[in-house]
Structures are given as structure tokens and as C-alpha cells.
Design a protein around this motif. Structure first.
Motif, PDB file in Angstrom:
ATOM      1  N   VAL A 124       1.463 -10.025   9.819  1.00  0.00           N
ATOM      2  CA  VAL A 124       2.790  -9.485  10.140  1.00  0.00           C
ATOM      3  C   VAL A 124       2.621  -8.235  10.982  1.00  0.00           C
ATOM      4  N   GLN A 125       3.171  -8.263  12.193  1.00  0.00           N
ATOM      5  CA  GLN A 125       3.092  -7.105  13.086  1.00  0.00           C
ATOM      6  C   GLN A 125       4.386  -6.316  13.009  1.00  0.00           C
ATOM      7  N   ARG A 126       4.263  -5.041  12.709  1.00  0.00           N
ATOM      8  CA  ARG A 126       5.412  -4.140  12.603  1.00  0.00           C
ATOM      9  C   ARG A 126       5.095  -2.844  13.351  1.00  0.00           C
ATOM     10  N   PRO A 127       6.106  -2.004  13.591  1.00  0.00           N
ATOM     11  CA  PRO A 127       5.820  -0.712  14.231  1.00  0.00           C
ATOM     12  C   PRO A 127       4.830   0.134  13.417  1.00  0.00           C
ATOM     13  N   GLU A 128       4.804  -0.066  12.095  1.00  0.00           N
ATOM     14  CA  GLU A 128       3.909   0.717  11.240  1.00  0.00           C
ATOM     15  C   GLU A 128       2.466   0.239  11.296  1.00  0.00           C
ATOM     16  N   GLY A 129       2.235  -0.970  11.791  1.00  0.00           N
ATOM     17  CA  GLY A 129       0.881  -1.497  11.859  1.00  0.00           C
ATOM     18  C   GLY A 129       0.834  -2.983  11.591  1.00  0.00           C
ATOM     19  N   LEU A 130      -0.328  -3.446  11.137  1.00  0.00           N
ATOM     20  CA  LEU A 130      -0.556  -4.861  10.861  1.00  0.00           C
ATOM     21  C   LEU A 130      -0.710  -5.060   9.357  1.00  0.00           C
ATOM     22  N   LEU A 131       0.078  -5.962   8.829  1.00  0.00           N
ATOM     23  CA  LEU A 131       0.046  -6.307   7.406  1.00  0.00           C
ATOM     24  C   LEU A 131      -0.512  -7.716   7.278  1.00  0.00           C
ATOM     25  N   LEU A 132      -1.425  -7.900   6.348  1.00  0.00           N
ATOM     26  CA  LEU A 132      -2.004  -9.216   6.095  1.00  0.00           C
ATOM     27  C   LEU A 132      -1.568  -9.696   4.719  1.00  0.00           C
ATOM     28  N   PHE A 133      -0.899 -10.840   4.686  1.00  0.00           N
ATOM     29  CA  PHE A 133      -0.427 -11.436   3.437  1.00  0.00           C
ATOM     30  C   PHE A 133      -1.390 -12.544   3.047  1.00  0.00           C
ATOM     31  N   ASP A 134      -2.226 -12.264   2.053  1.00  0.00           N
ATOM     32  CA  ASP A 134      -3.302 -13.113   1.555  1.00  0.00           C
ATOM     33  C   ASP A 134      -4.505 -13.080   2.500  1.00  0.00           C
ATOM     34  N   THR A 135      -5.682 -13.393   1.922  1.00  0.00           N
ATOM     35  CA  THR A 135      -6.922 -13.188   2.685  1.00  0.00           C
ATOM     36  C   THR A 135      -7.908 -14.341   2.572  1.00  0.00           C
ATOM     37  N   GLY A 136      -7.516 -15.461   1.970  1.00  0.00           N
ATOM     38  CA  GLY A 136      -8.371 -16.631   2.010  1.00  0.00           C
ATOM     39  C   GLY A 136      -9.166 -16.896   0.754  1.00  0.00           C
ATOM     40  N   ILE A 137     -10.129 -17.825   0.870  1.00  0.00           N
ATOM     41  CA  ILE A 137     -10.864 -18.369  -0.273  1.00  0.00           C
ATOM     42  C   ILE A 137     -12.124 -17.557  -0.514  1.00  0.00           C
ATOM     43  N   GLY A 138     -12.263 -17.038  -1.720  1.00  0.00           N
ATOM     44  CA  GLY A 138     -13.459 -16.293  -2.078  1.00  0.00           C
ATOM     45  C   GLY A 138     -14.591 -17.206  -2.513  1.00  0.00           C
ATOM     46  N   GLU A 188      10.073  -4.695  -7.604  1.00  0.00           N
ATOM     47  CA  GLU A 188      10.409  -4.755  -6.179  1.00  0.00           C
ATOM     48  C   GLU A 188      10.104  -3.435  -5.478  1.00  0.00           C
ATOM     49  N   ALA A 189       9.712  -3.523  -4.192  1.00  0.00           N
ATOM     50  CA  ALA A 189       9.486  -2.303  -3.416  1.00  0.00           C
ATOM     51  C   ALA A 189       9.591  -2.616  -1.933  1.00  0.00           C
ATOM     52  N   GLU A 190      10.103  -1.650  -1.171  1.00  0.00           N
ATOM     53  CA  GLU A 190      10.108  -1.730   0.290  1.00  0.00           C
ATOM     54  C   GLU A 190       8.854  -1.001   0.760  1.00  0.00           C
ATOM     55  N   VAL A 191       7.815  -1.771   1.103  1.00  0.00           N
ATOM     56  CA  VAL A 191       6.519  -1.155   1.411  1.00  0.00           C
ATOM     57  C   VAL A 191       6.482  -0.555   2.816  1.00  0.00           C
ATOM     58  N   TRP A 192       7.198  -1.130   3.739  1.00  0.00           N
ATOM     59  CA  TRP A 192       7.461  -0.582   5.060  1.00  0.00           C
ATOM     60  C   TRP A 192       8.944  -0.824   5.340  1.00  0.00           C
ATOM     61  N   PRO A 193       9.544  -0.101   6.265  1.00  0.00           N
ATOM     62  CA  PRO A 193      10.960  -0.354   6.552  1.00  0.00           C
ATOM     63  C   PRO A 193      11.215  -1.835   6.892  1.00  0.00           C
ATOM     64  N   GLY A 194      12.090  -2.454   6.117  1.00  0.00           N
ATOM     65  CA  GLY A 194      12.416  -3.851   6.356  1.00  0.00           C
ATOM     66  C   GLY A 194      11.398  -4.843   5.849  1.00  0.00           C
ATOM     67  N   VAL A 195      10.403  -4.382   5.102  1.00  0.00           N
ATOM     68  CA  VAL A 195       9.376  -5.265   4.545  1.00  0.00           C
ATOM     69  C   VAL A 195       9.374  -5.065   3.031  1.00  0.00           C
ATOM     70  N   TRP A 196       9.813  -6.099   2.311  1.00  0.00           N
ATOM     71  CA  TRP A 196      10.049  -5.986   0.881  1.00  0.00           C
ATOM     72  C   TRP A 196       9.092  -6.863   0.097  1.00  0.00           C
ATOM     73  N   VAL A 197       8.471  -6.295  -0.911  1.00  0.00           N
ATOM     74  CA  VAL A 197       7.746  -7.077  -1.905  1.00  0.00           C
ATOM     75  C   VAL A 197       8.728  -7.431  -3.016  1.00  0.00           C
ATOM     76  N   LEU A 198       8.842  -8.729  -3.307  1.00  0.00           N
ATOM     77  CA  LEU A 198       9.780  -9.220  -4.310  1.00  0.00           C
ATOM     78  C   LEU A 198       9.014  -9.977  -5.393  1.00  0.00           C
ATOM     79  N   PRO A 199       9.159  -9.601  -6.657  1.00  0.00           N
ATOM     80  CA  PRO A 199       8.524 -10.378  -7.724  1.00  0.00           C
ATOM     81  C   PRO A 199       9.064 -11.805  -7.755  1.00  0.00           C
ATOM     82  N   THR A 200       8.160 -12.772  -7.789  1.00  0.00           N
ATOM     83  CA  THR A 200       8.538 -14.185  -7.872  1.00  0.00           C
ATOM     84  C   THR A 200       7.654 -14.862  -8.913  1.00  0.00           C
ATOM     85  N   PRO A 201       7.792 -14.463 -10.179  1.00  0.00           N
ATOM     86  CA  PRO A 201       6.908 -14.992 -11.228  1.00  0.00           C
ATOM     87  C   PRO A 201       7.106 -16.485 -11.432  1.00  0.00           C
TER      88      PRO A 201
END
Length: 231
Positions: free
Chosen positions: A34-48, A137-150
Motif C-alpha cells: 500500500v503506497q501512501r503519502p506517509e510511506g509504504l505499508l506491507l500487509f502480510d509478508t509470506g510463508i515462513g 480498531e486504530a487509524e494507523v495512518w490517515p485514512g488507513v484503518w486496522v479493523l478487528p475481524t476475529p
């Protein structure tokens, strides 16, 4: 526009005992940049790297994270923030390559990972691991929200990315395994709200919160298909 790029990080074979059918199923492992003005966010990182029993059970084929990032013109050193939907080995496998980069995780998920039997320990507490622990829940960057989805795990979380023009995207991780499963839950919610008489399928309470953002698209960790809002 703020782009969201899907990364191919390999695949694994889910055995028939876990598919609900008679045959195994090959599933992709997908991450999102995810590219935003604040930088680059990576959602998940693959198979360990798994233990022998895990390797034999899932037969993973990995694409290295640096290779996947290079394909879109980015290096590991360019990543500013990591969000894992949860800490199973096929979602946080590249985290040790990002030592020192903040990793956003739910407190419930981190506690489960550290309790043992949840994931591969070396993928959780590696040198220079920097966790930003949330309790909801938290807005980690403007317009980028972490939402619990248990559901898949108690501490599972998804990422809602607001975009210009109101066409927001939900990176759902493994909140559902497939776009069709998510679509059925969204329709069950719609039917309930429209007053259709029971019996109706159940749907998770967190869908109510997600729908306040009315995401235009929903993308998944193990499905190349996506869910798209009609109209």
C-alpha cells in the motif's frame, strides 16, 4: 490515486481434511503493498520456514519476499510499516527480513503466538522485532484503518484503505478464505437488514463496522478473486 499492489508470495496445498471436500486445494499466498503519502505499508509478508511436520502437511512453494517486492520496483529497505492479518506462518514469514520496521498486531494475536502452538516461534520474537500492539480498531495512518475481524483467529485483523473518490478497499486477509464466502456473508447481512424472515445464515458482527466504510473492493490472502460492490 494511492495504489495497492498485490504480491505473489507462492502457494501451499491445503489437505482434503481441511477443505471440507474430497480433494486437496492449492491456495495462493498473497500480500499487499500500500503506497501512501506517509510511506509504504506491507500487509502480510509470506510463508515462513516451517518445521518438518508443517512442511509435509502443507507442501508450500515460496516466492521470496525480496523477489516479489523487486517485481514492483521496491526493496525490503523501502518498507515503512508492516501489518499482519494474523501471525500464522504463511502470513508473517517475511517479518524477520524487516527487523526494526514497526509491525502492527492485535494484543490477543501476539499473546496467542507467544503462548506456543500457534505459529513458528522464530517468526514472532526475532532480533529487532518492533511490535506496535493494538487492542481493537486504530487509524494507523490517515485514512488507513486496522479493523478487528476475529474468526480465523481471535486476534485476526483486516486493513481498510480509504482512497480518493470514496472507492475504499478492504484487505481482508483470512477473515474469509474466499471472495465467494465473503459475498455470502455480506448478502446474509443485507437480507437481515432488509427484514427477510428467518431462518437466515449468520454473519460476523464485525461486518457492521466494515460496512460503515462501504468498501468498493475486498481482497483476500488466499484467493485471487476479489469481491466488488455492485453499483
Amino acid at each position: 490515486m494511492y495504489p495497492i499492489r498485490r504480491l505473489d508470495l507462492g502457494f501451499f496445498v491445503r489437505p482434503a481434511s481441511e477443505t471440507g471436500g474430497t480433494e486437496p486445494r492449492v491456495e495462493p499466498v498473497l500480500a499487499y503493498l500500500v503506497q501512501r503519502p506517509e510511506g509504504l505499508l506491507l500487509f502480510d509478508t509470506g510463508i515462513g520456514a516451517g518445521e518438518p511436520e508443517t512442511e509435509a502437511h502443507y507442501r508450500p512453494v515460496r516466492r521470496p519476499l525480496p523477489e516479489a517486492l523487486a517485481a514492483v520496483g521496491v526493496s525490503v529497505a523501502d518498507i515503512d510499516l508492516v501489518v499482519n492479518c494474523h501471525l500464522h506462518f504463511d502470513h508473517c514469514g517475511g517479518n524477520p527480513l524487516l527487523a526494526g520496521v514497526p509491525v502492527v498486531v492485535q494484543a490477543t494475536e501476539l499473546a496467542a503466538a507467544r503462548a506456543g502452538g500457534h505459529t513458528i516461534d522464530a517468526l514472532v520474537d526475532f532480533p529487532a522485532a518492533d511490535y506496535r500492539v493494538l487492542d481493537g480498531e486504530a487509524e494507523v495512518w490517515p485514512g488507513v484503518w486496522v479493523l478487528p475481524t476475529p474468526g480465523h483467529t481471535e486476534g485476526h485483523q483486516s486493513l481498510l484503505v480509504e482512497r480518493p473518490g470514496g472507492r475504499s478497499a478492504l484487505l481482508a486477509g483470512q477473515a474469509y478464505d474466499s471472495a465467494s464466502e465473503y459475498g455470502r456473508a455480506a448478502l446474509a447481512r443485507r437480507a437481515a437488514l432488509d427484514g427477510v424472515a428467518p431462518p437466515l445464515p449468520s454473519y460476523p458482527a464485525w461486518l457492521d463496522r466494515v460496512e460503515r466504510f462501504a468498501p468498493h473492493r475486498v481482497l483476500f490472502a488466499h484467493d485471487l478473486a476479489l469481491w466488488e460492490r455492485l453499483g
